[in-house]
Motif scaffolding. Structure first.
Motif, PDB file in Angstrom:
ATOM      1  N   MET A 156       0.828  -1.208   0.000  1.00  0.00           N
ATOM      2  CA  MET A 156       0.000   0.000   0.000  1.00  0.00           C
ATOM      3  C   MET A 156       0.859   1.254   0.000  1.00  0.00           C
ATOM      4  N   SER A 157       1.906   1.264   0.776  1.00  0.00           N
ATOM      5  CA  SER A 157       2.776   2.436   0.829  1.00  0.00           C
ATOM      6  C   SER A 157       3.406   2.711  -0.531  1.00  0.00           C
ATOM      7  N   LYS A 158       3.961   1.679  -1.147  1.00  0.00           N
ATOM      8  CA  LYS A 158       4.601   1.854  -2.451  1.00  0.00           C
ATOM      9  C   LYS A 158       3.573   2.153  -3.537  1.00  0.00           C
ATOM     10  N   PHE A 159       2.423   1.473  -3.485  1.00  0.00           N
ATOM     11  CA  PHE A 159       1.375   1.730  -4.460  1.00  0.00           C
ATOM     12  C   PHE A 159       0.939   3.191  -4.382  1.00  0.00           C
ATOM     13  N   SER A 160       0.724   3.693  -3.187  1.00  0.00           N
ATOM     14  CA  SER A 160       0.297   5.079  -3.006  1.00  0.00           C
ATOM     15  C   SER A 160       1.307   6.048  -3.602  1.00  0.00           C
ATOM     16  N   GLU A 161       2.579   5.805  -3.327  1.00  0.00           N
ATOM     17  CA  GLU A 161       3.644   6.657  -3.865  1.00  0.00           C
ATOM     18  C   GLU A 161       3.689   6.594  -5.388  1.00  0.00           C
ATOM     19  N   ARG A 162       3.655   5.381  -5.926  1.00  0.00           N
ATOM     20  CA  ARG A 162       3.762   5.211  -7.378  1.00  0.00           C
ATOM     21  C   ARG A 162       2.563   5.822  -8.096  1.00  0.00           C
ATOM     22  N   LEU A 163       1.367   5.626  -7.558  1.00  0.00           N
ATOM     23  CA  LEU A 163       0.178   6.177  -8.196  1.00  0.00           C
ATOM     24  C   LEU A 163       0.275   7.693  -8.288  1.00  0.00           C
ATOM     25  N   LYS A 164       0.615   8.329  -7.194  1.00  0.00           N
ATOM     26  CA  LYS A 164       0.725   9.785  -7.192  1.00  0.00           C
ATOM     27  C   LYS A 164       1.840  10.253  -8.131  1.00  0.00           C
ATOM     28  N   GLU A 165       2.963   9.547  -8.108  1.00  0.00           N
ATOM     29  CA  GLU A 165       4.091   9.883  -8.978  1.00  0.00           C
ATOM     30  C   GLU A 165       3.701   9.783 -10.457  1.00  0.00           C
ATOM     31  N   LEU A 166       3.070   8.694 -10.829  1.00  0.00           N
ATOM     32  CA  LEU A 166       2.667   8.490 -12.223  1.00  0.00           C
ATOM     33  C   LEU A 166       1.642   9.544 -12.659  1.00  0.00           C
ATOM     34  N   LEU A 196      -5.241   0.862 -13.709  1.00  0.00           N
ATOM     35  CA  LEU A 196      -4.232   1.918 -13.567  1.00  0.00           C
ATOM     36  C   LEU A 196      -2.909   1.520 -14.221  1.00  0.00           C
ATOM     37  N   ALA A 197      -2.474   0.301 -14.018  1.00  0.00           N
ATOM     38  CA  ALA A 197      -1.226  -0.161 -14.641  1.00  0.00           C
ATOM     39  C   ALA A 197      -1.344  -0.088 -16.166  1.00  0.00           C
ATOM     40  N   ASP A 198      -2.483  -0.505 -16.679  1.00  0.00           N
ATOM     41  CA  ASP A 198      -2.711  -0.453 -18.126  1.00  0.00           C
ATOM     42  C   ASP A 198      -2.725   0.992 -18.616  1.00  0.00           C
ATOM     43  N   TYR A 199      -3.400   1.861 -17.909  1.00  0.00           N
ATOM     44  CA  TYR A 199      -3.481   3.270 -18.313  1.00  0.00           C
ATOM     45  C   TYR A 199      -2.087   3.908 -18.367  1.00  0.00           C
ATOM     46  N   PHE A 200      -1.286   3.650 -17.340  1.00  0.00           N
ATOM     47  CA  PHE A 200       0.043   4.252 -17.277  1.00  0.00           C
ATOM     48  C   PHE A 200       1.103   3.460 -18.050  1.00  0.00           C
ATOM     49  N   LYS A 201       0.688   2.316 -18.632  1.00  0.00           N
ATOM     50  CA  LYS A 201       1.598   1.473 -19.415  1.00  0.00           C
ATOM     51  C   LYS A 201       2.791   0.999 -18.582  1.00  0.00           C
ATOM     52  N   VAL A 202       2.484   0.546 -17.350  1.00  0.00           N
ATOM     53  CA  VAL A 202       3.504  -0.007 -16.463  1.00  0.00           C
ATOM     54  C   VAL A 202       3.037  -1.398 -16.020  1.00  0.00           C
ATOM     55  N   SER A 203       3.952  -2.170 -15.494  1.00  0.00           N
ATOM     56  CA  SER A 203       3.605  -3.506 -15.018  1.00  0.00           C
ATOM     57  C   SER A 203       2.903  -3.431 -13.664  1.00  0.00           C
ATOM     58  N   ASP A 259       3.796  -5.225 -11.187  1.00  0.00           N
ATOM     59  CA  ASP A 259       4.891  -5.215 -10.227  1.00  0.00           C
ATOM     60  C   ASP A 259       5.414  -3.797 -10.000  1.00  0.00           C
ATOM     61  N   TYR A 260       5.506  -3.007 -11.050  1.00  0.00           N
ATOM     62  CA  TYR A 260       5.994  -1.640 -10.895  1.00  0.00           C
ATOM     63  C   TYR A 260       5.042  -0.798 -10.058  1.00  0.00           C
ATOM     64  N   ILE A 261       3.762  -0.799 -10.411  1.00  0.00           N
ATOM     65  CA  ILE A 261       2.814   0.060  -9.700  1.00  0.00           C
ATOM     66  C   ILE A 261       2.651  -0.389  -8.243  1.00  0.00           C
ATOM     67  N   ALA A 262       2.899  -1.680  -7.982  1.00  0.00           N
ATOM     68  CA  ALA A 262       2.818  -2.196  -6.611  1.00  0.00           C
ATOM     69  C   ALA A 262       4.111  -1.964  -5.834  1.00  0.00           C
ATOM     70  N   GLY A 263       5.139  -1.472  -6.512  1.00  0.00           N
ATOM     71  CA  GLY A 263       6.397  -1.199  -5.835  1.00  0.00           C
ATOM     72  C   GLY A 263       7.274  -2.415  -5.672  1.00  0.00           C
ATOM     73  N   LEU A 264       6.995  -3.476  -6.408  1.00  0.00           N
ATOM     74  CA  LEU A 264       7.793  -4.700  -6.315  1.00  0.00           C
ATOM     75  C   LEU A 264       8.950  -4.709  -7.307  1.00  0.00           C
ATOM     76  N   ASP A 265       8.935  -3.773  -8.251  1.00  0.00           N
ATOM     77  CA  ASP A 265       9.935  -3.716  -9.304  1.00  0.00           C
ATOM     78  C   ASP A 265      10.198  -2.261  -9.657  1.00  0.00           C
ATOM     79  N   ASP A 266      11.422  -1.964  -9.982  1.00  0.00           N
ATOM     80  CA  ASP A 266      11.762  -0.609 -10.413  1.00  0.00           C
ATOM     81  C   ASP A 266      11.876  -0.581 -11.904  1.00  0.00           C
TER      82      ASP A 266
END
Length: 73
Positions: A7-17, A57-64, A66-73
């Motif tokens: 949740m912490s990483k998802f929140s950060e990534r969503l706002k960042e994207l 959201l992952a599809d919209y931002f064209k990211v995996s 794993d990326y949006i969940a913060g499991l992958d950079d």
């Protein structure tokens, strides 16, 4: 512990994207069909998105997932 990390990483990534694309929460909601209120709660780490929303959201931002969940950079 693992869940709170997600949740912490998802929140950060969503706002960042969203900010990288110059979108407001309302604009992102309209573009994805998701509630802008829910997007706000997710970014504040106050609510948990369901898997369908994360996929949208992952599809919209064209990211995996794993990326949006913060499991992958």
């Amino acid at each position: 512990m693992r869940f709170s990390f997600f949740m912490s990483k998802f929140s950060e990534r969503l706002k960042e994207l969203r900010n990288e694309m110059g979108l407001s929460q309302e604009q992102l909601g309209k573009a994805t069909g998701l509630s802008h209120t829910a997007i706000g709660y997710w970014e504040l780490d106050k609510r948990v998105p369901n898997l369908d929303a994360v996929i949208v959201l992952a599809d919209y931002f064209k990211v995996s997932l794993d990326y949006i969940a913060g499991l992958d950079d």
